[in-house]
Scaffold this motif. Structure first.
Motif, PDB file in Angstrom:
ATOM      1  N   TRP A  29       1.331   6.368  -1.727  1.00 21.21           N
ATOM      2  CA  TRP A  29       1.501   5.032  -2.288  1.00 21.21           C
ATOM      3  C   TRP A  29       0.641   4.874  -3.541  1.00 21.21           C
ATOM      4  O   TRP A  29       1.064   4.311  -4.538  1.00 21.21           O
ATOM      5  CB  TRP A  29       1.172   3.970  -1.244  1.00 21.21           C
TER       6      TRP A  29
ATOM      7  N   LYS B 157       2.032   3.934  -7.173  1.00 18.87           N
ATOM      8  CA  LYS B 157       1.543   2.677  -7.732  1.00 18.87           C
ATOM      9  C   LYS B 157       0.791   2.862  -9.053  1.00 18.87           C
ATOM     10  O   LYS B 157       0.851   1.995  -9.923  1.00 18.87           O
ATOM     11  CB  LYS B 157       0.627   2.024  -6.688  1.00 18.87           C
ATOM     12  N   THR B 158       0.097   3.983  -9.217  1.00 18.16           N
ATOM     13  CA  THR B 158      -0.762   4.155 -10.401  1.00 18.16           C
ATOM     14  C   THR B 158      -0.177   5.055 -11.482  1.00 18.16           C
ATOM     15  O   THR B 158      -0.785   5.214 -12.534  1.00 18.16           O
ATOM     16  CB  THR B 158      -2.139   4.712  -9.984  1.00 18.16           C
TER      17      THR B 158
END
Length: 191
Positions: free
Chosen positions: A144, A148-149
């Motif tokens: 995740w 996400k980054t």
């Protein structure tokens, strides 16, 4: 630039920081680079993570990082943008593994499965191991985090490369695994 020439690395270069999104292959690339250069390999995650997934206090982490970098040559593996004032104070070259999203996520998934299956301790003495639950069903999932980054890391590193405060640093952006492999092979042959 698909594969940078070795002339892109200053002859005096002795201190390298390999950066990229989680799952991009920083640790594998860094270990190989350190071996070729006969330089110490410093893994930032090893300095940051304590037993039972506890994070090092910020001041302690930065002090440990500064101490680790108090050497004439090294290959540093890791991002931790808040550590830039410490880690880039004397860096010569920053190598950014900027692979496509699908490549990075695929690598991250395969790595996570392998680590969870083998119950591999990530940093000696910490007891920290990835599990299938943590990897696929937790809010602290490294997968995740990677998803996400990814875009944020790309924007940040593009801005850092353009920042005049870092004009003294040679940035090398590798966008394909084959370019990274070719770069390491060229360096190996030149040694």
């Amino acid at each position: 630039m698909e594969t940078p020439a070795l002339s892109d690395i200053p002859h005096t270069a002795a201190r390298f920081n390999v950066v990229g999104t989680s799952g991009s292959g920083k640790s594998v690339f860094s270990r190989r680079l350190a071996e070729i250069l006969r330089a110490p390999h410093i893994e930032m995650d090893r300095l940051f993570w304590r037993a039972h997934w506890q994070q090092a206090p910020e001041a302690e982490f930065l002090a440990d990082l500064k101490a680790a970098l108090d050497a004439p040559c090294w290959v540093l593996d890791g991002n931790y943008s808040r550590s830039i004032p410490v880690k880039w104070a004397n860096v010569d070259v920053v190598i950014w593994l900027d692979y496509p999203f699908t490549v990075t996520v695929t690598q991250a998934v395969l790595r996570a499965i392998q680590r969870a299956w083998r119950k591999q301790e990530l940093w000696p003495g910490t007891g920290n191991r990835e599990s299938f639950h943590q990897t696929f069903f937790s809010r602290q999932s490294i997968l995740w985090w990677t998803i996400k980054t990814f875009a944020k890391h790309r924007r940040n590193y593009e801005a850092l490369m353009a920042n005049p405060d870092f004009a003294h640093i040679r940035f090398i952006r590798l966008r394909r695994r084959r370019a990274a492999e070719a770069f390491l092979n060229q360096l190996q042959q030149a040694r």
